[in-house]
Design a protein around this motif. Sequence first.
Motif, PDB file in Angstrom:
ATOM      1  N   GLY A  88       0.814  -1.206   0.000  1.00  0.00           N
ATOM      2  CA  GLY A  88       0.000   0.000   0.000  1.00  0.00           C
ATOM      3  C   GLY A  88       0.846   1.254   0.000  1.00  0.00           C
ATOM      4  O   GLY A  88       2.009   1.233   0.409  1.00  0.00           O
ATOM      5  N   LEU A  89       0.284   2.346  -0.454  1.00  0.00           N
ATOM      6  CA  LEU A  89       1.014   3.612  -0.527  1.00  0.00           C
ATOM      7  C   LEU A  89       1.556   4.038   0.830  1.00  0.00           C
ATOM      8  O   LEU A  89       2.616   4.640   0.917  1.00  0.00           O
ATOM      9  N   ALA A  90       0.839   3.729   1.893  1.00  0.00           N
ATOM     10  CA  ALA A  90       1.278   4.122   3.231  1.00  0.00           C
ATOM     11  C   ALA A  90       2.575   3.419   3.639  1.00  0.00           C
ATOM     12  O   ALA A  90       3.294   3.903   4.509  1.00  0.00           O
TER      13      ALA A  90
ATOM     14  N   PRO B 115       3.494  -5.859  -8.685  1.00  0.00           N
ATOM     15  CA  PRO B 115       2.598  -4.698  -8.796  1.00  0.00           C
ATOM     16  C   PRO B 115       1.470  -4.765  -7.766  1.00  0.00           C
ATOM     17  O   PRO B 115       1.090  -5.847  -7.305  1.00  0.00           O
ATOM     18  N   ASN B 116       0.973  -3.599  -7.393  1.00  0.00           N
ATOM     19  CA  ASN B 116      -0.208  -3.525  -6.537  1.00  0.00           C
ATOM     20  C   ASN B 116      -1.412  -3.911  -7.379  1.00  0.00           C
ATOM     21  O   ASN B 116      -1.588  -3.399  -8.487  1.00  0.00           O
TER      22      ASN B 116
ATOM     23  N   ILE C  38     -13.936   0.520  -4.068  1.00  0.00           N
ATOM     24  CA  ILE C  38     -13.535   1.589  -3.144  1.00  0.00           C
ATOM     25  C   ILE C  38     -12.879   0.984  -1.905  1.00  0.00           C
ATOM     26  O   ILE C  38     -11.846   1.484  -1.427  1.00  0.00           O
ATOM     27  N   HIS C  39     -13.447  -0.067  -1.380  1.00  0.00           N
ATOM     28  CA  HIS C  39     -12.900  -0.705  -0.180  1.00  0.00           C
ATOM     29  C   HIS C  39     -11.478  -1.209  -0.428  1.00  0.00           C
ATOM     30  O   HIS C  39     -10.575  -0.964   0.377  1.00  0.00           O
TER      31      HIS C  39
ATOM     32  N   HIS D 135      -5.245  -0.077  -0.373  1.00  0.00           N
ATOM     33  CA  HIS D 135      -4.043   0.343  -1.108  1.00  0.00           C
ATOM     34  C   HIS D 135      -3.552   1.694  -0.589  1.00  0.00           C
ATOM     35  O   HIS D 135      -2.357   1.913  -0.443  1.00  0.00           O
ATOM     36  N   LEU D 136      -4.479   2.579  -0.287  1.00  0.00           N
ATOM     37  CA  LEU D 136      -4.120   3.923   0.155  1.00  0.00           C
ATOM     38  C   LEU D 136      -3.884   4.015   1.657  1.00  0.00           C
ATOM     39  O   LEU D 136      -3.457   5.059   2.152  1.00  0.00           O
ATOM     40  N   GLY D 137      -4.195   2.941   2.392  1.00  0.00           N
ATOM     41  CA  GLY D 137      -4.013   2.966   3.833  1.00  0.00           C
ATOM     42  C   GLY D 137      -5.078   3.767   4.559  1.00  0.00           C
ATOM     43  O   GLY D 137      -4.843   4.305   5.640  1.00  0.00           O
TER      44      GLY D 137
END
Length: 136
Positions: free
Chosen positions: A70-72, A84-85, A114-115, A120-122
């Motif tokens: 994840g990006l975080a 890859p993610n 979205i979930h 992925h975005l934390g």
Amino acid sequence: MSIDWTSATAPDLAAFERLADEAFERLPPSFRELARSAVLRIDDFPSEEVCRELEAESEFDLLGLFTGVGLAHAEAVPATGRTPNIVHLYRRPILDYWAEHEETLGAIVAHVLIHEIGHHLGLSDDDIDQIEQDAA
């Protein structure tokens, strides 16, 4: 007006991918931009390995999954050899869920999308809920 159901079929993988792509394009632009690095993958079911790792009782228990870094956490994990993610959407479990609930297929796909992107975005569950409301 009656509907001719004699030729109606469930969306195949290609149609489901188009539905997911359209749902992605309806997401808030800033959220969408942060998620562009993730690959969207549509499969009929999660793999046996994924079901085992997540202790799913059935292959129908998982509607989607985020795999990758994840990006975080991206800065803490070296990029060398990183896969890859991927945001996985599982067509058959989603269709099964759809058949048992009163939501539209598009709303369910958007919710799962979205979930999983939220993972992925934390993002927190509250943040994910807010994005879902903004996307509705």
